[in-house]
Design a protein around this motif. Structure first.
Motif, PDB file in Angstrom:
ATOM      1  N   VAL A  42       0.844  -1.201   0.000  1.00  0.00           N
ATOM      2  CA  VAL A  42       0.000   0.000   0.000  1.00  0.00           C
ATOM      3  C   VAL A  42       0.876   1.246   0.000  1.00  0.00           C
ATOM      4  O   VAL A  42       0.641   2.195  -0.759  1.00  0.00           O
ATOM      5  N   LEU A  46       1.363   4.271  -2.969  1.00  0.00           N
ATOM      6  CA  LEU A  46       0.984   5.663  -2.720  1.00  0.00           C
ATOM      7  C   LEU A  46       2.177   6.615  -2.683  1.00  0.00           C
ATOM      8  O   LEU A  46       2.045   7.763  -2.276  1.00  0.00           O
ATOM      9  N   CYS A  47       3.320   6.155  -3.118  1.00  0.00           N
ATOM     10  CA  CYS A  47       4.503   7.015  -3.175  1.00  0.00           C
ATOM     11  C   CYS A  47       4.392   7.933  -4.384  1.00  0.00           C
ATOM     12  O   CYS A  47       4.061   7.507  -5.487  1.00  0.00           O
ATOM     13  N   THR A  48       4.670   9.227  -4.164  1.00  0.00           N
ATOM     14  CA  THR A  48       4.597  10.186  -5.268  1.00  0.00           C
ATOM     15  C   THR A  48       5.978  10.553  -5.804  1.00  0.00           C
ATOM     16  O   THR A  48       6.110  10.905  -6.974  1.00  0.00           O
ATOM     17  N   CYS A  61      11.257   5.707  -1.082  1.00  0.00           N
ATOM     18  CA  CYS A  61      10.267   6.756  -1.341  1.00  0.00           C
ATOM     19  C   CYS A  61      10.608   7.998  -0.532  1.00  0.00           C
ATOM     20  O   CYS A  61      10.955   7.910   0.647  1.00  0.00           O
ATOM     21  N   TYR A  64       5.052  10.758   0.177  1.00  0.00           N
ATOM     22  CA  TYR A  64       3.828   9.955   0.067  1.00  0.00           C
ATOM     23  C   TYR A  64       2.618  10.862  -0.069  1.00  0.00           C
ATOM     24  O   TYR A  64       2.619  12.010   0.392  1.00  0.00           O
ATOM     25  N   ASP A  65       1.562  10.329  -0.657  1.00  0.00           N
ATOM     26  CA  ASP A  65       0.263  10.994  -0.673  1.00  0.00           C
ATOM     27  C   ASP A  65      -0.376  10.716   0.683  1.00  0.00           C
ATOM     28  O   ASP A  65      -0.931   9.643   0.920  1.00  0.00           O
ATOM     29  N   GLY A  68      -4.069   9.828   0.900  1.00  0.00           N
ATOM     30  CA  GLY A  68      -4.269   8.491   0.349  1.00  0.00           C
ATOM     31  C   GLY A  68      -3.816   7.400   1.296  1.00  0.00           C
ATOM     32  O   GLY A  68      -4.457   6.347   1.409  1.00  0.00           O
ATOM     33  N   VAL A  69      -2.707   7.650   2.003  1.00  0.00           N
ATOM     34  CA  VAL A  69      -2.207   6.673   2.975  1.00  0.00           C
ATOM     35  C   VAL A  69      -3.212   6.501   4.113  1.00  0.00           C
ATOM     36  O   VAL A  69      -3.513   5.372   4.525  1.00  0.00           O
ATOM     37  N   ALA A  72      -6.236   4.612   2.681  1.00  0.00           N
ATOM     38  CA  ALA A  72      -5.904   3.228   2.344  1.00  0.00           C
ATOM     39  C   ALA A  72      -5.695   2.390   3.604  1.00  0.00           C
ATOM     40  O   ALA A  72      -6.166   1.248   3.684  1.00  0.00           O
TER      41      ALA A  72
END
Length: 128
Positions: A42, A46-48, A61, A64-65, A68-69, A72
């Motif tokens: 997960v 979700l890494c940007t 990473c 992160y978002d 979203g984390v 999720a």
């Protein structure tokens, strides 16, 4: 201790050591191994911003978002809790000495015969 006693209560005395070993193995394998893999997948999803070396190799990473984390992880926790509750319900439904409902109990109940119904004791007020 209660779970250990309940889980070995349906196993023959000679097989209890093996049953406890298998239960311990299954608990460790299913309870500790998948969780870091699921949560890691997960997080990776979700890494940007990924770190890249000069060679083009992707590293760890950097960003992160966060929203979203949070979403999720909340949904993953709810899904795992639901699966756990369904497994507990399934075990409760099928246990042999359980609530006397469900498929396991249907084979053990004996219908009343006519002779059994004639042996009923009258209720205290004199009516049946």
């Amino acid at each position: 201790a209660v779970v250990s006693t309940q889980s070995t209560g349906v196993v023959a005395e000679s097989d209890r050591t093996t049953a406890q070993g298998l239960r311990s193995f299954a608990t460790k394998a299913l309870g500790t191994m998948p969780s870091p893999l699921l949560y890691g997948a997960v997080l990776d999803g979700l890494c940007t911003v990924w770190r890249e070396t000069k060679d083009g190799v992707v590293g760890n990473c950097w960003l992160y978002d966060v929203d979203g984390v949070v979403m999720a992880f909340t949904l993953l926790r709810m899904a795992l809790t639901t699966v756990s509750a369904l497994c507990y319900w399934w075990a409760w439904w099928w246990m042999p000495d359980g609530p006397n409902i469900g498929p396991a109990a249907k084979s053990t109940k004996q219908p009343l015969s006519d002779s059994d119904s004639e042996k009923k004791e009258p209720i205290a007020n004199g009516t049946e």
